[in-house]
Every structure is written in structure tokens, then in C-alpha cells.
Design a protein around this motif. Structure first.
Motif, PDB file in Angstrom:
ATOM      1  N   LYS B 218      41.307 -25.429  14.789  1.00 12.28           N
ATOM      2  CA  LYS B 218      41.834 -26.658  15.395  1.00 12.28           C
ATOM      3  C   LYS B 218      42.170 -26.450  16.859  1.00 12.28           C
ATOM      4  N   LEU B 219      42.401 -25.219  17.256  1.00 14.94           N
ATOM      5  CA  LEU B 219      42.926 -24.944  18.598  1.00 14.94           C
ATOM      6  C   LEU B 219      42.593 -23.503  18.956  1.00 14.94           C
ATOM      7  N   ALA B 220      42.166 -23.271  20.196  1.00 16.00           N
ATOM      8  CA  ALA B 220      41.974 -21.904  20.667  1.00 16.00           C
ATOM      9  C   ALA B 220      43.278 -21.449  21.312  1.00 16.00           C
ATOM     10  N   VAL B 221      43.832 -20.359  20.835  1.00 14.08           N
ATOM     11  CA  VAL B 221      45.080 -19.830  21.389  1.00 14.08           C
ATOM     12  C   VAL B 221      44.737 -18.603  22.229  1.00 14.08           C
ATOM     13  N   ARG B 222      45.199 -18.603  23.449  1.00 16.00           N
ATOM     14  CA  ARG B 222      44.954 -17.465  24.327  1.00 16.00           C
ATOM     15  C   ARG B 222      46.261 -17.044  24.978  1.00 16.00           C
ATOM     16  N   ILE B 223      46.358 -15.773  25.318  1.00 13.78           N
ATOM     17  CA  ILE B 223      47.544 -15.276  26.013  1.00 13.78           C
ATOM     18  C   ILE B 223      47.068 -14.383  27.146  1.00 13.78           C
ATOM     19  N   ASP B 224      47.613 -14.600  28.334  1.00 14.84           N
ATOM     20  CA  ASP B 224      47.136 -13.874  29.517  1.00 14.84           C
ATOM     21  C   ASP B 224      47.823 -12.519  29.652  1.00 14.84           C
ATOM     22  N   LEU B 225      47.758 -11.762  28.578  1.00 10.04           N
ATOM     23  CA  LEU B 225      48.283 -10.405  28.518  1.00 10.04           C
ATOM     24  C   LEU B 225      47.192  -9.528  27.922  1.00 10.04           C
ATOM     25  N   VAL B 226      47.260  -8.253  28.216  1.00 14.14           N
ATOM     26  CA  VAL B 226      46.230  -7.350  27.725  1.00 14.14           C
ATOM     27  C   VAL B 226      46.865  -6.195  26.957  1.00 14.14           C
ATOM     28  N   ASP B 227      46.162  -5.734  25.969  1.00 14.27           N
ATOM     29  CA  ASP B 227      46.565  -4.556  25.210  1.00 14.27           C
ATOM     30  C   ASP B 227      46.087  -3.325  25.971  1.00 14.27           C
ATOM     31  N   ARG B 228      47.012  -2.516  26.377  1.00 14.85           N
ATOM     32  CA  ARG B 228      46.685  -1.329  27.164  1.00 14.85           C
ATOM     33  C   ARG B 228      45.652  -0.448  26.463  1.00 14.85           C
ATOM     34  N   GLU B 229      45.722  -0.390  25.152  1.00 17.97           N
ATOM     35  CA  GLU B 229      44.790   0.464  24.425  1.00 17.97           C
ATOM     36  C   GLU B 229      43.356  -0.056  24.524  1.00 17.97           C
ATOM     37  N   ARG B 230      43.196  -1.359  24.657  1.00 18.55           N
ATOM     38  CA  ARG B 230      41.852  -1.903  24.838  1.00 18.55           C
ATOM     39  C   ARG B 230      41.314  -1.524  26.212  1.00 18.55           C
ATOM     40  N   LEU B 231      42.201  -1.502  27.196  1.00 13.71           N
ATOM     41  CA  LEU B 231      41.759  -1.100  28.523  1.00 13.71           C
ATOM     42  C   LEU B 231      41.428   0.387  28.558  1.00 13.71           C
ATOM     43  N   ARG B 232      42.098   1.156  27.717  1.00 11.42           N
ATOM     44  CA  ARG B 232      41.808   2.583  27.671  1.00 11.42           C
ATOM     45  C   ARG B 232      40.349   2.783  27.238  1.00 11.42           C
ATOM     46  N   MET B 233      39.915   1.934  26.322  1.00 10.71           N
ATOM     47  CA  MET B 233      38.553   2.067  25.799  1.00 10.71           C
ATOM     48  C   MET B 233      37.517   1.387  26.691  1.00 10.71           C
ATOM     49  N   SER B 234      37.959   0.452  27.492  1.00 11.39           N
ATOM     50  CA  SER B 234      36.979  -0.276  28.313  1.00 11.39           C
ATOM     51  C   SER B 234      37.553  -0.538  29.704  1.00 11.39           C
ATOM     52  N   ALA B 235      37.599   0.540  30.464  1.00 14.25           N
ATOM     53  CA  ALA B 235      38.147   0.453  31.822  1.00 14.25           C
ATOM     54  C   ALA B 235      37.326  -0.467  32.714  1.00 14.25           C
ATOM     55  N   ASP B 318      54.461   4.854  28.561  1.00 10.81           N
ATOM     56  CA  ASP B 318      54.839   5.094  27.172  1.00 10.81           C
ATOM     57  C   ASP B 318      55.534   3.889  26.541  1.00 10.81           C
ATOM     58  N   ASP B 319      55.598   2.801  27.277  1.00  7.42           N
ATOM     59  CA  ASP B 319      56.286   1.639  26.721  1.00  7.42           C
ATOM     60  C   ASP B 319      55.318   0.848  25.835  1.00  7.42           C
ATOM     61  N   LEU B 320      55.742  -0.285  25.402  1.00 15.12           N
ATOM     62  CA  LEU B 320      54.903  -1.103  24.534  1.00 15.12           C
ATOM     63  C   LEU B 320      53.625  -1.485  25.290  1.00 15.12           C
ATOM     64  N   PRO B 321      52.519  -1.598  24.567  1.00 15.58           N
ATOM     65  CA  PRO B 321      51.210  -1.637  25.227  1.00 15.58           C
ATOM     66  C   PRO B 321      50.746  -2.987  25.764  1.00 15.58           C
ATOM     67  N   ILE B 322      51.526  -4.025  25.613  1.00 17.83           N
ATOM     68  CA  ILE B 322      51.064  -5.342  26.060  1.00 17.83           C
ATOM     69  C   ILE B 322      51.633  -5.622  27.443  1.00 17.83           C
ATOM     70  N   PHE B 323      50.759  -5.921  28.397  1.00 18.69           N
ATOM     71  CA  PHE B 323      51.250  -6.144  29.762  1.00 18.69           C
ATOM     72  C   PHE B 323      50.348  -7.117  30.517  1.00 18.69           C
ATOM     73  N   ASN B 324      50.824  -7.521  31.674  1.00 23.17           N
ATOM     74  CA  ASN B 324      50.126  -8.488  32.528  1.00 23.17           C
ATOM     75  C   ASN B 324      49.362  -7.721  33.601  1.00 23.17           C
ATOM     76  N   TRP B 325      48.050  -7.640  33.441  1.00 25.80           N
ATOM     77  CA  TRP B 325      47.240  -6.877  34.383  1.00 25.80           C
ATOM     78  C   TRP B 325      47.345  -7.443  35.798  1.00 25.80           C
ATOM     79  N   TYR B 326      47.266  -8.763  35.942  1.00 22.50           N
ATOM     80  CA  TYR B 326      47.263  -9.366  37.271  1.00 22.50           C
ATOM     81  C   TYR B 326      48.583  -9.110  38.003  1.00 22.50           C
ATOM     82  N   GLU B 327      49.674  -9.172  37.261  1.00 22.59           N
ATOM     83  CA  GLU B 327      50.966  -8.872  37.876  1.00 22.59           C
ATOM     84  C   GLU B 327      50.986  -7.418  38.338  1.00 22.59           C
TER      85      GLU B 327
END
Lengths: 111, 356
Positions: B218-235, B318-327
Motif C-alpha cells: 500500500k505504501l513504500a516506506v523509506r528512511i534516509d539512514l544507512v546500515d554501516r554494515e551494508r557500507l562495509r560490504m559495498s563501499a 563501535d556505536d549502533l550501526p545506523i547513521f546519516n551518511w549525508y550528515e
């Protein structure tokens, strides 16, 4: 030493925490990391992130693949997350179609 | 591959900072007294040359883009080049001729929605903001323009996301986009201490996943945050891979997306307010094509090094892995240290808020 998340009335997540985890409780950062890790390991993620003021055009023209057995597996694993008394009905992942569901988000007039 | 994927290479344009509101969180400090605007001919040329550099997605922000007199002209031109078009609006003026001018040339209209009505009005600094926006939604639906909502996440409003999601579904939106507050622009003074920390970001990410599974298609939900672990795998999502091809031989859209045009003509990477030392150029001083050519040769190596440094720094946190890349990268561009995580603030444990 793992620290428990400081949760006080001002945090937006404090009532979310109660809803997701059954009752107000101390939520460890380790537990949050575990939850995120579980979702990640099963490929359940939210893709694409944009800068401020930029609509996520890709989200309304994309395709979401959700594997129901994956969602169910995550749900079962949540029960074992450290120190969290999860309330089953608090985290519904009730996708029951056994087939791989391809959810296409389309909008009127989209190509 | 850019953070938002390989398909859409975005050019975000702020033709003006003129706005009918003075929202507390406004990253561009827009308002009724900000009358400076870029001319349509200047922007038409820029859009044309940006298309030649591979940009295929044009987004309008501001300010309130609906108040820019030549908006339809720009949207029409972008569509003629085969680009997708989208804009962000506070929704208060989306009626009559101002709504009509978007029809046929707008692929997505994103309307700001900052929580339940009282919260929305408070953030918008107007007691009429929600009522006027809500009153216009029927007309938006009838226009046939695909629309969605953008919710600004703060330290204290995640609990309102459920209401916002239900509202979005009820109104027939196609998208709910959650964007974390950054303490920039007016937000720096009006909302100090309100940016969501790593804990709120982690909860928000999980909550957004939950909302997506609940609403299904019914709705596409998006959040402008990234999982650091995903960036580790795909820099390569944030650090452009060389692929053995010199930057000068690649389209600019391969190297920067989103690319931002600010209201004074400055063309900067990734985010409004990015350090001007990395800017591509200024539309008043050079053509888009010429500045792009020079930037690839003279500035891209430094920009790429900045991306790599920020990526490397994030990978050892070492903190929680969700963060704002653009910030994170925008702060780094200004030589500012990363924002400390909640656990870094020496906060000892406090019991969760308990309901009686």
C-alpha cells in the motif's frame, strides 16, 4: 561493558520500545545490534537513502522483494534476543503467502 | 554506485529560498523575506547540460518551490529531456492554478508531514499548516499526480510515526519517507539537541522495517539512514570506484549524486550546505559543462579522498550501526568531528520510562 540505552520520557523510542518489546524495560545496545543483525542477515533492509529535501523517486518506481519464510525466521529469532521479553503480537511479520512475493510499487501514470 | 542506487542520478535544485513558512528545522533557513531566486534561462541551461552529464532525475526544493514563478517551465523542460521530476512542498498552497501547473510534468510530489497535527504545526511554526495541507489533499489526489509524505525524525517524535504511516495510507500516498533532522540552517538554533542519536536512529530503522511489512504494497516506506554494515560490504555506494577509467572520461553523474544547485548559483556535491571548497562551480561564473570538466580534473581527487576518509572513520565506530551518511560527510567537509553516539556521552544507564 554493554550499556543499557538511556531511555527517558523525552525519547520518541521509549513508547516504541514498550510496544515492540512487551513492556517498558531496559534495552541494551547489544540487543538493538542483534535485532539489526538478524534483519540484515536475512536480507531484510530498506534500500536507498537521500539527502534532505530530495524525494525518494526510486521508492515509488521500485520493486520490493519480501521472502515470507525470511520474515518468519526473523520473528522466531527475535524471541531469543538477549534479555528482551518480546511480545509476540508486538512485532507482526505476518506475511503468509508461501511464495516469494514481488511487491511492485506503481503509481498512476508511472512508466 | 550512489547511495540511492544506480538508476536515478539526481540533480536537486533550490531555485529560491522564498517560502510562506519559517519552519523550525529548515536546513536552508528559508522564509518570506528570502526573495533571491535563480533565473529560468540559467536553470534551463544547467538542466540541459546536466542531462548531458548523465543526470536523469531533477528535484525541486527551496524554499517552497510552488512559489517559484517559472517552475512549470523548468519541469516541462526536464521532462522534454526524458528526466523524471519531483518536488518537495509544505502542501499549504497546493490548490487551484498552483496545483494545476504541476499536472503532466511531475512524477512525484513529496509533501512534508512532521507528525500528528499539533506536532506538525509546531515544527512548521504555523497553527494553520496541517489544516491547510490536509484540505488540499483531495485536490492532489484528483490531479493524478503521484504523491508521498516526508517525515522529519527527531530525538522525540518516533512514537508519532505510526500515526503518520496510517495517515499516509488513508490519504492514498505512494511513499512515506523518513528523514533524520540535521542541526543545520534554522535547525541549528531552533532545534539544538533534537537530532536523532544512534539509538533513535536504530529504533527508527527497525520501526520503519516494521511499518513496511505491515503496510505491504500500500505504501513504500523509506528512511534516509544507512546500515554501516551494508557500507562495509559495498563501499562503492559512497566511494566512487575508479573502474580503471579516469574521472575526466566519466559523466559527472557517475561521480556525484545527488548534485545540488543552491539558490545563489553554487553547485555543490551531495547536500545543501556542503563545504564550498568542494563545489563544482557557480552558474553565474561558468557554464555547467565547463565547471564539470574542470571539477573532474581538479577537485574530484580531493572529494573522493574525503568520501574514503569518512567511510573509513565510520567503519571503525563501535556505536549502533545506523547513521546519516549525508550528515557525516557534510560535517567532515567542514572539518567538523562526527557527532558522538549516545554511549559516548558518558551516559550511564537510566531505567526506561515506566508507565503507571
Amino acid at each position: 561493558m554493554d550499556s543499557v540505552v538511556e531511555t527517558h520520557a523525552a525519547r520518541g523510542s521509549s513508547s516504541i520500545s514498550e510496544e515492540m518489546f512487551g513492556h517498558p524495560s531496559e534495552v541494551s545496545k547489544h540487543a538493538l545490534k542483534q535485532l539489526l543483525g538478524i534483519a540484515r542477515s536475512k536480507g531484510v533492509t530498506l534500500e536507498g537513502w537521500w539527502t534532505h529535501g530530495k524525494p525518494a523517486i526510486d521508492a515509488v518506481r521500485g520493486v520490493l522483494h519480501v521472502k515470507p519464510e525470511v520474515a518468519g525466521d526473523i520473528f522466531r529469532q527475535l524471541m531469543s534476543v538477549d534479555r528482551l521479553p518480546l511480545r509476540v503480537q508486538g512485532f507482526p511479520l505476518g506475511i503468509i503467502n508461501p511464495e516469494l512475493i514481488q511487491l511492485r510499487f506503481s503509481t498512476p501514470g508511472s512508466r | 554506485m550512489p547511495p540511492a542506487g544506480d538508476v536515478y542520478k539526481a540533480l536537486q535544485i533550490h531555485p529560491t529560498r522564498f517560502c510562506n513558512l519559517t519552519c523550525l528545522h529548515c536546513y536552508s533557513s528559508s522564509g518570506p523575506d528570502q526573495r533571491e531566486e535563480l533565473s529560468a534561462p540559467l536553470l534551463i541551461d544547467a538542466i540541459t547540460q546536466a542531462a548531458d552529464e548523465g543526470y536523469n532525475d531533477v528535484a525541486f526544493s527551496g524554499g517552497e518551490p510552488i512559489l517559484y514563478g517559472d517552475l512549470r517551465r523548468l519541469l516541462t523542460h526536464a521532462k522534454s529531456l526524458g528526466m523524471v521530476t519531483n518536488l518537495t512542498s509544505n502542501g499549504m498552497l497546493l490548490k487551484g492554478a498552483r496545483l494545476d501547473m504541476l499536472a503532466g510534468v511531475t512524477d512525484l510530489l513529496a509533501i512534508s508531514l512532521d507528525g500528528v497535527p499539533a506536532s506538525h504545526d509546531r515544527m512548521r511554526n504555523s497553527p494553520l499548516a496541517f489544516a491547510h495541507m490536509h484540505a488540499n489533499l483531495d485536490g492532489v489526489r484528483q490531479s493524478g499526480i503521484p504523491f508521498g509524505f516526508i517525515f522529519t525524525l527527531t530525538q522525540t517524535n518516533l512514537h508519532e510515526l505510526k500515526w503518520v504511516t496510517d495517515f499516509a495510507v488513508e490519504q492514498g500516498a505512494s511513499l512515506l519517507q523518513i528523514h533524520p533532522l540535521e542541526e543545520v540552517g534554522r535547525g541549528m538554533t531552533q532545534l539544538a539537541g533534537q537530532r536523532p542519536d544512534d539509538v533513535e536512529a536504530a529504533f527508527a530503522y527497525l520501526h520503519a522495517l516494521r511499518m513496511q511489512t505491515e503496510v505491504g504494497d500500500k505504501l513504500a516506506v523509506r528512511i534516509d539512514l544507512v546500515d554501516r554494515e551494508r557500507l562495509r560490504m559495498s563501499a562503492e555506494r559512497v566511494c566512487v570506484a575508479t573502474c580503471g577509467v579516469a574521472a575526466e572520461d566519466r559523466p559527472l553523474s557517475d561521480l556525484i549524486s545527488p548534485l545540488v544547485i543552491e539558490q545563489d548559483g553554487a553547485v555543490v556535491p551531495l547536500q545543501f550546505g556542503f563545504n564550498r571548497s568542494c563545489q563544482v562551480g557557480n552558474l553565474y561564473e561558468s557554464t555547467f559543462s565547463a565547471m564539470a570538466t574542470a571539477w573532474k580534473k581538479d577537485v574530484f581527487p580531493r572529494f573522493r579522498a574525503l568520501c574514503e576518509d569518512v567511510h573509513a572513520l565510520q567503519m571503525v565506530r563501535d556505536d549502533l550501526p545506523i547513521f546519516n551518511w549525508y550528515e557525516a560527510i557534510s560535517r567532515a567537509s567542514h572539518g567538523q568531528a562526527p557527532v558522538p553516539a549516545a554511549s559516548d556521552r558518558g551516559g550511564q544507564v537510566a531505567a526506561a520510562h515506566r508507565t503507571s
